[in-house]
Every structure is written in structure tokens, then in C-alpha cells.
Design an enzyme around this catalytic site. Structure first.
Site, short mmCIF file in Angstrom:
data_model
loop_
_atom_site.label_atom_id
_atom_site.label_comp_id
_atom_site.label_asym_id
_atom_site.label_seq_id
_atom_site.Cartn_x
_atom_site.Cartn_y
_atom_site.Cartn_z
N ARG A 55 0.83 -1.20 0.00
CA ARG A 55 0.00 0.00 0.00
C ARG A 55 0.87 1.26 0.00
O ARG A 55 2.03 1.23 0.36
CB ARG A 55 -0.94 0.01 1.20
CG ARG A 55 -2.04 -1.03 1.18
CD ARG A 55 -2.95 -0.90 2.39
NE ARG A 55 -2.21 -1.07 3.64
CZ ARG A 55 -1.84 -0.08 4.44
NH1 ARG A 55 -2.12 1.18 4.12
NH2 ARG A 55 -1.17 -0.32 5.55
N LYS A 198 -8.59 -2.21 1.13
CA LYS A 198 -8.50 -1.30 2.26
C LYS A 198 -9.32 -0.03 2.02
O LYS A 198 -9.70 0.65 2.98
CB LYS A 198 -7.05 -0.95 2.56
CG LYS A 198 -6.27 -2.14 3.14
CD LYS A 198 -6.97 -2.73 4.37
CE LYS A 198 -6.14 -3.84 5.01
NZ LYS A 198 -6.86 -4.50 6.14
N HIS A 217 -10.26 -3.88 12.81
CA HIS A 217 -9.23 -4.55 12.03
C HIS A 217 -8.79 -5.78 12.81
O HIS A 217 -7.84 -5.73 13.60
CB HIS A 217 -8.05 -3.60 11.79
CG HIS A 217 -7.03 -4.14 10.85
ND1 HIS A 217 -5.69 -3.89 10.98
CD2 HIS A 217 -7.15 -4.92 9.74
CE1 HIS A 217 -5.02 -4.49 10.01
NE2 HIS A 217 -5.88 -5.12 9.26
N SER A 235 0.53 -6.47 10.92
CA SER A 235 1.11 -7.45 10.00
C SER A 235 2.29 -8.16 10.65
O SER A 235 3.15 -7.55 11.28
CB SER A 235 1.58 -6.73 8.73
OG SER A 235 2.15 -7.64 7.83
N LYS A 239 -2.12 -12.84 13.17
CA LYS A 239 -3.57 -12.68 13.19
C LYS A 239 -4.28 -13.69 12.28
O LYS A 239 -5.22 -14.38 12.69
CB LYS A 239 -3.91 -11.25 12.76
CG LYS A 239 -5.39 -10.89 12.74
CD LYS A 239 -5.57 -9.38 12.75
CE LYS A 239 -4.83 -8.70 11.63
NZ LYS A 239 -5.47 -8.87 10.31
N THR A 240 -3.82 -13.81 11.04
CA THR A 240 -4.43 -14.75 10.10
C THR A 240 -4.10 -16.19 10.48
O THR A 240 -4.97 -17.07 10.47
CB THR A 240 -3.95 -14.45 8.67
OG1 THR A 240 -4.38 -13.13 8.30
CG2 THR A 240 -4.53 -15.44 7.68
N ASP A 254 -9.74 -10.68 8.74
CA ASP A 254 -9.12 -9.36 8.73
C ASP A 254 -10.02 -8.19 9.13
O ASP A 254 -9.58 -7.27 9.78
CB ASP A 254 -8.53 -9.07 7.36
CG ASP A 254 -7.55 -7.92 7.36
OD1 ASP A 254 -6.69 -7.87 8.25
OD2 ASP A 254 -7.64 -7.05 6.47
N ARG A 319 1.57 -12.16 -1.13
CA ARG A 319 0.21 -12.28 -0.62
C ARG A 319 -0.59 -13.31 -1.41
O ARG A 319 -0.35 -13.54 -2.60
CB ARG A 319 -0.52 -10.95 -0.71
CG ARG A 319 0.02 -9.87 0.22
CD ARG A 319 -0.65 -9.92 1.55
NE ARG A 319 -0.19 -8.88 2.46
CZ ARG A 319 -0.76 -8.63 3.63
NH1 ARG A 319 -1.82 -9.34 4.01
NH2 ARG A 319 -0.28 -7.70 4.42
#
Length: 528
Positions: A55, A198, A217, A235, A239-240, A254, A319
């Protein structure tokens, strides 16, 4: 061939417009027209995002309009843009898209709760972008698509064409801008697909709190008893990975909202980092990378077409995007009850935070507003020691209101529904990066299991002398000695120095929120 659609109302006059194409057709289009596209051995489509492989937060703008002026947290996150500059960029995007032989349209939904669902339309020139948003939005049924109507927001992705740097308010050849009054989102100068995802989240982050719904988030999953857990983290904190649990149903990885009825996923898919991905460590994500998935900027063997997930020569931000149903135990619809556990994840490369600690509501608010993790040495030129990163609400880049609004809403919902908050460190133990070692994933999974089965709630705790959090004295499946970080360091004085340094960084960061925070939240800060 899917039925096309008239885009004349947007000033677009392109003969070949493909709406909501099937993944197979988008594969064909990408392979035919987009250099770097390929099918790898798992069946996923590889796509290259060009120069930008992440991003561009410094190029994000929100149009300054009377209707939102008093609501927005203006500053470095939400940089204001005058409407005239937005319209110049819009004309530039439309003119460029009109030169294309073919455009793709993706109509889908944001939000699994019909009461809060938004209709999103994406207009783009790349099949890769269309497939990405086919995965990330909630896919309408044939009947819903026929009755889609006027979208609530439109994304114009002209990312292959640059912004004009001489346009007032531009900081580079990249521009990512949002107008709430026009209900339009423009992308120029970047082909990184994550900007679209996003952008939708930013829209939800403004509209949902206006409806007394907390946008977050975080990832979310649900146990057999219907108990929901939320996982917050920046990141690289897990989390994932940690929310993809074979023993629990995945609600989403997410972006979520918390209403008076419970939680719902905003998205129809997952967007996972795939650096160092392996079937052994992350089996669900590994198996989700198949036909219909998109792999961004990965390196693969030209003969076998096997992906080298350890190769970061193109970017460390490799990704994978895939529909949530590619996760074997995803929950449908992607909604759940009120959360029982709130898990704040951090990757502490200083090696001073405990692997797990129980938080009071005030400590939860302090750490939620802080949003701490740490980058390790070597990830940036000149970085020779861990570098603290703070991101309010674990997602400052996507907030629209002031962070304290989201924090207060979270605190209210936690109190009302009796949720317990935990701070889980997935980073280093026995020393910082370069001296200690990364906490083993199996230990972190054991900690999460003990949270979910209620074991940790019953175990005695001792307060951390510096950070004040309540550290369990034992945890099944985790060596007792690593639960107290001070005891794992060979040099106690070095631990004290590192912990004091991190505490000072917390204090310095929190000065931004002190004026709005209550005395109880300020008292939850580290003690030195």
C-alpha cells in the site's frame, strides 16, 4: 461470456465491458493480456502488481467536505484533499479507462449482516484486479446480481496511469482518494490490489460508527459452543495464522464489525501473507491456495511451477487472496455472537513482553490505543536493533474517526457482554532479536487453546513489574520458565534496560491520546 453493463453514467464509453466474470474467464484474460501472469502447480493464478508491492499510505487522501468535516481525524492518516483536485484525478482516471479495449466490473457486497451491507462496484482494466475483488467482496447470487441496483460506492481503479504531481494535494505519481459525498474511490499510480480492499474498509470505518456499530481490524473465529474470539494485530503478528484453527470455525481473517447482535465479517475472502508459508505450519491457508486464488508477486520454478514461498527477491509482502469458503471450516454466513475473548497480538522483538497476559478493561484500552508491535533488525536499511511500531486500534492507517472513538466503543461492548482481553506476544523470548529466539508457534497455539477452553481464566497470575499486566504462572503445553520474560534472559540487567526502553517508547507514543484518555486508562501505562 457474462452479460455486460452500461457505464455511461460514469462517463465511460468502452465497448467491451465484462461484469462479474467467472474465475476461469479471468484466468484466461490475465494470461492473455497481463505480463507476468501464470498458473502455478497448486492451480492459483500468479499476478504481478508492478512497481508497488504494498500500500501507499502517504498518498491516501479524503476529500474535505462539509458533511464529514467535524467527524474525521484529520492529519497524517486522513490527509485532506480539495474537491477540485479529486475531480481532476477523476477526469484523469475516466479518460484513461476510456482508452482501454476492455473493462471489468465486479459488483459485490461489503458486510455479511444484511442490515449494514454496502453494495460496492469495482471498475478496473486488469483481470487480476477483478479476480482479487471477486474473492474479497461477498459474491452476490444470480438473483442478487440481477437486482443489484445502484451501488453505494464505486471504485475506479486506473492504477496503471499516474496522477499528475502538479495537481494540488498530490505528493507523488500515486493517488488513492475517497469522496464520501460522491461515494467514489479513485486509484491512480499503483496496481497493488490491496488498495481496493483497504479502500472498502476505510469506507466501513467511517459509516459503521455513525450507525453505532464498531468496525475493527481483526480476525474472528468461533468454537463449538458458539464462543467467539477476536484477534487484533498488525502485520506479522499471527492474526491470520492463529485465527485459522482446525478446531474452530473461521468467521473472517481481517475486517469485522460488532453490532448489538454480535459480529459479522465485512469481506467475502481472505488476504494472507504467504512469506514462508508451509503446509506443516499453516495447513488451512496452504490448502486454500488453489484454483481461484491469486498469488501476488511470488517466485516460482519455471519447470515445476512450484512456488518458492521463502523467496523474497520481489518483495517480503507476498500475498494470497482466496474466497473464504476455501478455508475448510469457514462459517456461513460469516457472522457470530458477541465475543468472549479479545486477543491483542504483538510481535515484541525486544523480547520483554510475556507470551501471554490477562488484561483489565483499562489495560485493554491502553494497549488497543497503542497498537504495538516491533520490526526486527535487517528489514530496513540502517536498522540494527528492534524498531517499535505503534498503530492505533491495530489499524491506524484505515481509521477515519479519532482512535478514541473506536476504543470507547470497544470498551463499552466488552463491559456490556463480559468479554475478557488478553495480550499475546508472538515475538522473542530470552533476549531481543539477534540474542533470544522467536516464541515457538506451538507454544502460542497452546496459549490460544488455553484461552479458548477457559483454563487461563482460572490460573493464578502475577503482575509484571514494569508493564503491570497479569501474567499466568503456568499454561498447559508451555514451559513455565518462558512465561516470565525476566527469567529467560541470561543478563537480568540487560532485560531491565530493554524493558525500560520499550516502556519509554509506550509513554512517548501515548502522549497523542492522553488528553482524550481517562485517568484509569492512563494509569494502565507501563510504570517506568
Amino acid at each position: 461470456m457474462p452479460v455486460g453493463i452500461d457505464l455511461g453514467e460514469y462517463g465511460l464509453d468502452v465497448e467491451d465491458i465484462v461484469r462479474n466474470a467467472a474465475p476461469a474467464e479471468l484466468y484466461e484474460e490475465a494470461l492473455r493480456h497481463e505480463p507476468g501472469s501464470a498458473i502455478v502447480s497448486s492451480g492459483a493464478l500468479v499476478a504481478m502488481s508492478g512497481v508497488k508491492t504494498g500500500r501507499s499510505p502517504n498518498d491516501k487522501r479524503i476529500v474535505r467536505e462539509d458533511s464529514i468535516e467535524a467527524d474525521v481525524w484529520w492529519g497524517s492518516v486522513n490527509v485532506p484533499l480539495e474537491e477540485r483536485s479529486f475531480l481532476i484525478n477523476r477526469a484523469r482516471a475516466i479518460d484513461y479507462l476510456n482508452t482501454r479495449k476492455r473493462l471489468y466490473v465486479v459488483d459485490g457486497f461489503a458486510g455479511w449482516d444484511p442490515a449494514f451491507r454496502l453494495r460496492i462496484r469495482v471498475i478496473c482494466e486488469r483481470a487480476y484486479h477483478a479476480l482479487f475483488m471477486h474473492n474479497m467482496l461477498i459474491r452476490p447470487t444470480k438473483e442478487e446480481l440481477a437486482d443489484f441496483g445502484t451501488p453505494d460506492f464505486v471504485i475506479f481503479n486506473a492504477g496503471a496511469f499516474p496522477a499528475n504531481q502538479l495537481t494540488e494535494g498530490m505528493s507523488s505519481r500515486t493517488s488513492v482518494s475517497l469522496s464520501f459525498e460522491r461515494r467514489e474511490f479513485l486509484i491512480l499510480g499503483t496496481e497493488y490490489a490491496g488498495e481496493m480492499k483497504k479502500g472498502v474498509f476505510t469506507i466501513m470505518n467511517y459509516l459503521m460508527p455513525k450507525a453505532d456499530v464498531l468496525s475493527m481490524h481483526c480476525s474472528a473465529n468461533e468454537g463449538e459452543a458458539g464462543d467467539v474470539s477476536l484477534f487484533f494485530g498488525l502485520s506479522g503478528t499471527g492474526k491470520t495464522t492463529l485465527s485459522a484453527d482446525i478446531r474452530r470455525k473461521l468467521i473472517g481473517d481481517d475486517e469485522h464489525c460488532w453490532t448489538e447482535q454480535g459480529v459479522f465479517n465485512i469481506e467475502g475472502g481472505c488476504y494472507a501473507k504467504v512469506i514462508d508459508l508451509s503446509e506443516e505450519q499453516e495447513p488451512q491457508i496452504y490448502r486454500a491456495i488453489r484454483f481461484g486464488s491469486v498469488l501476488e508477486n511470488v517466485v516460482y520454478d519455471s519447470a515445476t511451477r512450484d512456488v518458492d514461498y521463502n523467496n523474497t527477491s520481489l518483495t517480503e509482502n507476498t500475498r494470497g487472496s482466496y474466497p473464504i469458503e476455501f478455508i475448510d471450516n469457514a462459517k456461513f454466513p460469516c457472522v457470530g455472537g458477541h465475543p468472549k475473548n479479545i486477543i491483542l497480538l504483538t510481535c515484541d522483538a525486544f523480547g520483554v513482553l510475556p507470551p501471554v497476559s490477562r488484561l483489565t478493561p483499562e489495560q485493554a484500552m491502553y494497549h488497543f490505543l497503542s497498537g504495538y508491535t516491533a520490526k526486527v533488525a535487517g528489514t530496513e536499511v540502517g536498522v540494527t536493533e528492534p524498531k517499535a511500531t505503534f498503530s492505533a486500534c491495530f489499524g491506524a492507517a484505515f481509521l477515519v474517526w479519532h482512535p478514541t472513538k473506536y476504543a470507547e466503543m470497544l470498551a463499552d461492548k466488552m463491559r456490556k457482554h463480559g468479554a475478557q482481553a488478553w495480550l499475546v506476544n508472538t515475538g522473542w523470548s530470552g533476549g531481543g532479536y539477534g540474542a533470544g529466539s522467536r516464541i515457538k508457534l506451538r507454544f502460542t497455539r497452546a496459549i490460544i487453546d488455553a484461552i479458548h477452553d477457559g483454563t487461563l481464566q482460572q490460573i493464578d497470575t502475577r503482575p509484571d513489574a514494569i508493564f503491570g499486566v497479569h501474567v499466568p504462572v503456568t499454561c498447559p503445553g508451555v514451559p513455565d520458565e518462558i512465561l516470565a520474560p525476566r527469567n529467560t534472559w541470561a543478563d537480568p540487567a540487560a532485560y531491565e534496560s530493554a524493558a525500560s526502553k520499550l516502556a519509554d517508547l509506550f509513554h512517548k507514543n501515548f502522549t497523542t491520546y492522553e488528553a482524550e484518555a481517562s485517568e484509569a486508562i492512563r494509569a494502565a501505562a507501563p510504570r517506568r
